[in-house]
Design an enzyme around this catalytic site. Structure first.
Site, PDB file in Angstrom:
ATOM      1  N   ASP A  46      11.647  -2.506  -8.804  1.00 26.17           N
ATOM      2  CA  ASP A  46      11.737  -3.912  -8.398  1.00 26.17           C
ATOM      3  C   ASP A  46      10.612  -4.716  -9.039  1.00 26.17           C
ATOM      4  OD1 ASP A  46      12.960  -5.833  -6.112  1.00 26.17           O
ATOM      5  OD2 ASP A  46      10.811  -6.191  -6.320  1.00 26.17           O
ATOM      6  N   TYR A  51       5.960 -11.811 -11.632  1.00 25.06           N
ATOM      7  CA  TYR A  51       4.919 -10.768 -11.589  1.00 25.06           C
ATOM      8  C   TYR A  51       4.252 -10.579 -12.969  1.00 25.06           C
ATOM      9  CZ  TYR A  51       7.409  -9.394  -7.272  1.00 25.06           C
ATOM     10  OH  TYR A  51       8.037  -9.373  -6.052  1.00 25.06           O
ATOM     11  N   HIS A 107      14.270 -15.791  -6.308  1.00 26.70           N
ATOM     12  CA  HIS A 107      13.055 -15.240  -5.690  1.00 26.70           C
ATOM     13  C   HIS A 107      12.714 -15.904  -4.352  1.00 26.70           C
ATOM     14  CE1 HIS A 107       9.098 -13.108  -7.042  1.00 26.70           C
ATOM     15  NE2 HIS A 107       9.273 -12.972  -5.748  1.00 26.70           N
ATOM     16  N   LEU A 189       5.187  -1.709   3.878  1.00 29.51           N
ATOM     17  CA  LEU A 189       4.055  -1.066   4.558  1.00 29.51           C
ATOM     18  C   LEU A 189       3.130  -2.120   5.153  1.00 29.51           C
ATOM     19  CD1 LEU A 189       3.236   1.465   1.664  1.00 29.51           C
ATOM     20  CD2 LEU A 189       4.745   1.845   3.646  1.00 29.51           C
ATOM     21  N   ILE A 227      11.150  -0.903  -0.855  1.00 31.20           N
ATOM     22  CA  ILE A 227      10.558  -0.851  -2.210  1.00 31.20           C
ATOM     23  C   ILE A 227       9.026  -0.828  -2.155  1.00 31.20           C
ATOM     24  CG2 ILE A 227      12.481  -1.815  -3.555  1.00 31.20           C
ATOM     25  CD1 ILE A 227      11.262  -4.625  -3.081  1.00 31.20           C
ATOM     26  N   LYS A 229       5.124  -0.323  -2.984  1.00 33.37           N
ATOM     27  CA  LYS A 229       4.326  -0.378  -4.217  1.00 33.37           C
ATOM     28  C   LYS A 229       3.097   0.511  -4.074  1.00 33.37           C
ATOM     29  CE  LYS A 229       0.376  -2.216  -6.104  1.00 33.37           C
ATOM     30  NZ  LYS A 229      -1.002  -2.024  -5.587  1.00 33.37           N
ATOM     31  N   SER A 230       2.742   1.217  -5.138  1.00 31.83           N
ATOM     32  CA  SER A 230       1.441   1.875  -5.210  1.00 31.83           C
ATOM     33  C   SER A 230       1.100   2.073  -6.682  1.00 31.83           C
ATOM     34  CB  SER A 230       1.443   3.234  -4.494  1.00 31.83           C
ATOM     35  OG  SER A 230       0.161   3.821  -4.638  1.00 31.83           O
ATOM     36  N   VAL A 231      -0.201   2.070  -6.984  1.00 31.92           N
ATOM     37  CA  VAL A 231      -0.598   2.441  -8.340  1.00 31.92           C
ATOM     38  C   VAL A 231      -1.233   3.830  -8.350  1.00 31.92           C
ATOM     39  CG1 VAL A 231      -0.876   0.089  -9.221  1.00 31.92           C
ATOM     40  CG2 VAL A 231      -2.801   1.204  -8.074  1.00 31.92           C
ATOM     41  N   ARG A 235       0.111   8.807  -4.033  1.00 33.03           N
ATOM     42  CA  ARG A 235       0.852   7.978  -3.067  1.00 33.03           C
ATOM     43  C   ARG A 235       2.255   7.668  -3.578  1.00 33.03           C
ATOM     44  NH1 ARG A 235      -3.634   3.362  -1.688  1.00 33.03           N
ATOM     45  NH2 ARG A 235      -4.906   4.559  -0.242  1.00 33.03           N
ATOM     46  N   ASN A 239       5.230   8.642  -1.168  1.00 33.72           N
ATOM     47  CA  ASN A 239       6.108   7.610  -0.604  1.00 33.72           C
ATOM     48  C   ASN A 239       7.577   7.970  -0.838  1.00 33.72           C
ATOM     49  OD1 ASN A 239       3.809   6.244   0.168  1.00 33.72           O
ATOM     50  ND2 ASN A 239       3.965   4.647  -1.382  1.00 33.72           N
TER      51      ASN A 239
HETATM   52  N1  LIG Z   1      10.648 -11.022  -2.948  1.00 31.52           N
HETATM   53  C1  LIG Z   1       9.394 -11.302  -2.641  1.00 31.52           C
HETATM   54  O1  LIG Z   1       9.022 -12.471  -2.410  1.00 31.52           O
HETATM   55  C2  LIG Z   1       8.398 -10.186  -2.564  1.00 31.52           C
HETATM   56  C3  LIG Z   1       7.131 -10.408  -1.991  1.00 31.52           C
HETATM   57  C4  LIG Z   1       6.243  -9.329  -1.900  1.00 31.52           C
HETATM   58  C5  LIG Z   1       6.625  -8.092  -2.395  1.00 31.52           C
HETATM   59  N2  LIG Z   1       7.858  -7.907  -2.983  1.00 31.52           N
HETATM   60  C6  LIG Z   1       8.285  -6.601  -3.533  1.00 31.52           C
HETATM   61  O2  LIG Z   1       8.037  -5.581  -2.567  1.00 31.52           O
HETATM   62  C7  LIG Z   1       7.195  -4.596  -3.142  1.00 31.52           C
HETATM   63  C8  LIG Z   1       6.314  -3.958  -2.086  1.00 31.52           C
HETATM   64  O3  LIG Z   1       5.585  -4.932  -1.380  1.00 31.52           O
HETATM   65  P1  LIG Z   1       3.997  -5.097  -1.485  1.00 31.52           P
HETATM   66  O4  LIG Z   1       3.538  -4.601  -2.798  1.00 31.52           O
HETATM   67  O5  LIG Z   1       3.707  -6.505  -1.125  1.00 31.52           O
HETATM   68  O6  LIG Z   1       3.425  -4.233  -0.283  1.00 31.52           O
HETATM   69  P2  LIG Z   1       3.602  -2.732   0.300  1.00 31.52           P
HETATM   70  O7  LIG Z   1       4.468  -1.922  -0.581  1.00 31.52           O
HETATM   71  O8  LIG Z   1       3.934  -2.897   1.736  1.00 31.52           O
HETATM   72  O9  LIG Z   1       2.108  -2.203   0.254  1.00 31.52           O
HETATM   73  C9  LIG Z   1       1.423  -1.986  -0.934  1.00 31.52           C
HETATM   74  C10 LIG Z   1      -0.032  -1.681  -0.553  1.00 31.52           C
HETATM   75  O10 LIG Z   1      -0.082  -0.491   0.211  1.00 31.52           O
HETATM   76  C11 LIG Z   1      -0.885   0.480  -0.474  1.00 31.52           C
HETATM   77  N3  LIG Z   1      -0.195   1.772  -0.342  1.00 31.52           N
HETATM   78  C12 LIG Z   1       0.969   2.140  -0.930  1.00 31.52           C
HETATM   79  N4  LIG Z   1       1.319   3.385  -0.575  1.00 31.52           N
HETATM   80  C13 LIG Z   1       0.336   3.829   0.244  1.00 31.52           C
HETATM   81  C14 LIG Z   1       0.108   5.045   0.922  1.00 31.52           C
HETATM   82  N5  LIG Z   1       0.972   6.048   0.794  1.00 31.52           N
HETATM   83  N6  LIG Z   1      -0.999   5.163   1.675  1.00 31.52           N
HETATM   84  C15 LIG Z   1      -1.892   4.139   1.783  1.00 31.52           C
HETATM   85  N7  LIG Z   1      -1.733   2.957   1.153  1.00 31.52           N
HETATM   86  C16 LIG Z   1      -0.620   2.799   0.409  1.00 31.52           C
HETATM   87  C17 LIG Z   1      -0.987   0.009  -1.907  1.00 31.52           C
HETATM   88  O11 LIG Z   1      -2.213   0.372  -2.480  1.00 31.52           O
HETATM   89  P3  LIG Z   1      -2.284   1.249  -3.848  1.00 31.52           P
HETATM   90  O12 LIG Z   1      -1.464   0.556  -4.898  1.00 31.52           O
HETATM   91  O13 LIG Z   1      -3.745   1.244  -4.151  1.00 31.52           O
HETATM   92  O14 LIG Z   1      -1.748   2.597  -3.501  1.00 31.52           O
HETATM   93  C18 LIG Z   1      -0.907  -1.506  -1.746  1.00 31.52           C
HETATM   94  O15 LIG Z   1      -2.194  -2.016  -1.415  1.00 31.52           O
HETATM   95  C19 LIG Z   1       6.425  -5.378  -4.201  1.00 31.52           C
HETATM   96  O16 LIG Z   1       5.770  -4.537  -5.123  1.00 31.52           O
HETATM   97  C20 LIG Z   1       7.519  -6.226  -4.792  1.00 31.52           C
HETATM   98  O17 LIG Z   1       8.322  -5.459  -5.672  1.00 31.52           O
HETATM   99  C21 LIG Z   1       8.745  -8.942  -3.055  1.00 31.52           C
END
Ligand SMILES: NC(=O)c1ccc[n+]([C@@H]2O[C@H](COP(=O)([O-])OP(=O)(O)OC[C@H]3O[C@@H](n4cnc5c(N)ncnc54)[C@H](OP(=O)(O)O)[C@@H]3O)[C@@H](O)[C@H]2O)c1
Length: 276
Positions: A46, A51, A107, A189, A227, A229-231, A235, A239
């Site tokens: 995604d 981005y 979006h 998350l 979906i 995200k992690s780098v 993890r 996940n």
């Molecule tokens: N449509 C929209 O408007 C919209 C808005 C926001 C997001 N999104 C989509 O949704 C995706 C996910 O959302 P998000 O990136 O906002 O947040 P998320 O996936 O809820 O959380 C990502 C955060 O959690 C950490 N993390 C990931 N796996 C982990 C684990 N196993 N243990 C501990 N920490 C963990 C990551 O750090 P590290 O990377 O350091 O592991 C990062 O700081 C985005 O990447 C994007 O594709 C869409």
């Protein structure tokens, strides 16, 4: 290799229920992160024009050499390009190096600029021409869905919205599903903030699982597309393995009880990132 369940969208297209998000992954790290995800077994990625990392996603896809039909790639129309969606779509196709995008989303509705109906009509044409296998929306509230459904022909396949245990958006999710549209959870998350909740930690301990796996298993049990995200390579792999975690009804109830109105992103009623 982990088997990820699929969800069948309202146009018959299958989407892997757990994918890999790349929001806030820097452009120069994106290829590595997506390659790591593809090696771990993710097949759904995604991204979004906003981005600024579609090229990195495309480079990872090219380097992985996987059969195209095994991959499911989502990208999104930038808010500032709702009046020129056809051109924006071409730019995303080029950046990703793909002839066909699996899922193309508006979006944000950006009600203040009042262009999402015209943008949707452009997406309908992209879909009819075969440029996207499915089209959908993101951050649409019930009033935006109602207006879209009344004014246009093609039903969105998904509504990608913020959902996680402390911000569940139950009414919006129900309105989305009632319209025949799949719910896709972003920030699943809570951008990491939901992972330290004592209830999540207790369930994780009981399953010998990570807190993130517990939260992702909760989404999957609800039928939601998710979906994370992690780098971090560890993890990223952990996940994905959430697909093997089965929560009890009592555990799901306990997580349902964590609603706290804890939105992490913007409110779609007022968000207007037209520079994005
Ligand atoms: N449509 C929209 O408007 C919209 C808005 C926001 C997001 N999104 C989509 O949704 C995706 C996910 O959302 P998000 O990136 O906002 O947040 P998320 O996936 O809820 O959380 C990502 C955060 O959690 C950490 N993390 C990931 N796996 C982990 C684990 N196993 N243990 C501990 N920490 C963990 C990551 O750090 P590290 O990377 O350091 O592991 C990062 O700081 C985005 O990447 C994007 O594709 C869409």
């Amino acid at each position: 290799m982990t088997t990820v369940p699929t969800v069948t969208l309202n146009n018959g297209v299958s989407i892997p229920q757990l994918g890999f998000g790349v929001f806030q992954v820097p452009a120069d790290e994106t290829q590595r992160a997506v390659e790591t995800a593809l090696q771990a077994g993710y097949r759904h990625i995604d991204t979004a024009a906003a981005y600024r990392n579609e090229a990195g996603v495309g480079a990872a896809i090219a380097a992985a050499g996987l059969p195209r039909e095994e991959l499911f790639i989502t990208t999104k129309l930038r808010n500032g390009e709702q009046a020129t969606a056809a051109e924006a779509f071409e730019a995303s196709r080029q950046a990703l190096g793909l002839e066909v995008i699996d899922l193309y989303l508006i979006h944000w509705p950006v009600p203040s600029q009042d262009k999402y109906i015209d943008a949707w009509k452009a997406l309908e044409k992209i879909y009819a021409d075969g440029g996207a296998r499915a089209i959908g929306v993101s951050n649409f509230l019930p009033e935006h869905l109602e207006r879209l459904l009344a004014a246009t022909d093609v039903l969105p396949t998904v509504n990608q919205i913020e959902v996680h245990p402390t911000f569940q958006q139950r009414e919006l999710a129900a309105a989305t599903r009632d319209a025949g549209i799949a719910v896709e959870a972003y920030s699943p998350l809570g951008q990491g903030a939901d992972l330290t909740d004592p209830a999540v930690l207790a369930i994780a301990q009981a399953h010998d699982a990570t807190p993130a796996q517990v939260v992702l298993a909760w989404h999957l049990a609800a039928g939601t597309i998710v979906i994370p995200k992690s780098v971090d390579p560890q993890r990223i792999a952990q996940n994905l393995a959430a697909v093997d975690v089965r929560l009890t009804d009592a555990e799901i109830e306990s997580l349902n009880g964590l609603e706290a109105g804890a939105r992490t992103g913007a409110d779609p009623a007022t968000a207007a990132f037209t520079q994005m």
